[in-house]
Design a protein around this motif. Structure first.
Motif, mmCIF file in Angstrom:
data_model
loop_
_atom_site.group_PDB
_atom_site.id
_atom_site.type_symbol
_atom_site.label_atom_id
_atom_site.label_comp_id
_atom_site.label_asym_id
_atom_site.label_seq_id
_atom_site.Cartn_x
_atom_site.Cartn_y
_atom_site.Cartn_z
ATOM 1 N N ALA A 181 -0.189 -11.693 -2.917
ATOM 2 C CA ALA A 181 -0.243 -12.978 -3.633
ATOM 3 C C ALA A 181 -0.806 -12.785 -5.032
ATOM 4 O O ALA A 181 -0.292 -13.353 -6.002
ATOM 5 C CB ALA A 181 -1.081 -13.991 -2.856
ATOM 6 N N ASP A 182 -1.842 -11.952 -5.151
ATOM 7 C CA ASP A 182 -2.440 -11.698 -6.461
ATOM 8 C C ASP A 182 -1.430 -11.056 -7.408
ATOM 9 O O ASP A 182 -1.333 -11.440 -8.583
ATOM 10 C CB ASP A 182 -3.662 -10.785 -6.333
ATOM 11 N N ALA A 234 0.446 5.268 3.804
ATOM 12 C CA ALA A 234 -0.772 6.004 3.430
ATOM 13 C C ALA A 234 -1.932 5.046 3.155
ATOM 14 O O ALA A 234 -2.651 5.188 2.169
ATOM 15 C CB ALA A 234 -0.512 6.918 2.240
ATOM 16 N N GLU A 235 -2.062 4.052 4.027
ATOM 17 C CA GLU A 235 -3.140 3.070 3.936
ATOM 18 C C GLU A 235 -3.117 2.236 2.657
ATOM 19 O O GLU A 235 -4.129 1.660 2.250
ATOM 20 C CB GLU A 235 -4.501 3.740 4.136
ATOM 21 N N LYS A 236 -1.970 2.183 2.015
ATOM 22 C CA LYS A 236 -1.777 1.336 0.832
ATOM 23 C C LYS A 236 -0.658 0.346 1.122
ATOM 24 O O LYS A 236 0.307 0.657 1.826
ATOM 25 C CB LYS A 236 -1.360 2.178 -0.383
ATOM 26 N N LEU A 262 -0.798 -1.583 -3.635
ATOM 27 C CA LEU A 262 -1.815 -2.618 -3.473
ATOM 28 C C LEU A 262 -2.895 -2.098 -2.531
ATOM 29 O O LEU A 262 -2.602 -1.328 -1.618
ATOM 30 C CB LEU A 262 -1.203 -3.880 -2.846
ATOM 31 N N ASP A 263 -4.109 -2.538 -2.726
ATOM 32 C CA ASP A 263 -5.135 -2.280 -1.732
ATOM 33 C C ASP A 263 -4.704 -2.950 -0.439
ATOM 34 O O ASP A 263 -4.108 -4.034 -0.466
ATOM 35 C CB ASP A 263 -6.482 -2.865 -2.170
ATOM 36 N N ASN A 264 -4.994 -2.335 0.684
ATOM 37 C CA ASN A 264 -4.628 -2.891 1.981
ATOM 38 C C ASN A 264 -5.639 -3.968 2.374
ATOM 39 O O ASN A 264 -6.452 -3.802 3.268
ATOM 40 C CB ASN A 264 -4.572 -1.773 3.026
ATOM 41 N N THR A 265 -5.572 -5.067 1.637
ATOM 42 C CA THR A 265 -6.493 -6.190 1.803
ATOM 43 C C THR A 265 -5.675 -7.480 1.796
ATOM 44 O O THR A 265 -4.789 -7.629 0.947
ATOM 45 C CB THR A 265 -7.505 -6.231 0.628
ATOM 46 N N PRO A 266 -5.952 -8.398 2.702
ATOM 47 C CA PRO A 266 -5.221 -9.667 2.682
ATOM 48 C C PRO A 266 -5.277 -10.335 1.306
ATOM 49 O O PRO A 266 -6.333 -10.376 0.664
ATOM 50 C CB PRO A 266 -5.951 -10.510 3.742
#
Length: 142
Positions: free
Chosen positions: A84-85, A106-108, A76-80
């Motif tokens: 959930a998506d 690794a930032e993921k 997943l992208d490291n985004t809030p």
């Protein structure tokens, strides 16, 4: 695509978890992610590691009750909100999630889960391009 997860049954008493961790340490096997869910008498220690087949054999040879299973892992992208998506996509297809845990590597974001329909889950992951990982791809991120 799936990753191998080891589930170790550990008694809820001092030193039991340390014995398992020391075996990994002595064997030079890297823990990538782990989690414990517990009951009154024992815990289930779920492990994603650098060498799951060797780790499983090591635990068996040490007389430790363990099982190996295939679970799904997606990036997943490291985004809030990305977890959930991803869960919305799966449940929107009628897939039930038995358990789930996540971690950053690794930032993921990495989402590890088991479902009630592996074949359908695999199909949905491919169709929806959810970034599936296998053991080799996960190891490349370490």
């Amino acid at each position: 695509m799936a990753v191998h997860q080891i589930s170790v049954f550990v008694e809820n008493k001092s030193g039991t978890l340390l014995r398992v961790l020391d075996l990994f340490k002595d064997a030079g096997i890297q823990l990538i992610a782990s989690m414990i869910s517990d009951t009154v008498e024992y815990g289930i220690y779920r492990i994603i590691c650098s060498e799951p087949l060797r780790a499983y054999d090591m635990l068996q040879n040490a007389g430790i009750s363990a099982s190996m299973s295939e679970v799904f892992a997606i990036t997943l992208d490291n985004t809030p909100g990305r977890a959930a998506d991803a869960v919305r996509v799966l449940t929107g297809e009628g897939i039930g999630i038995s358990y789930l845990y996540s971690f950053l590597l690794a930032e993921k974001g990495i989402l590890v889960f088991r479902t009630d329909d592996a074949e359908k889950t695999n199909r949905v992951i491919v169709e929806k391009k959810l970034g599936s990982l296998d053991d080799e791809a996960l190891q490349a991120l370490v």
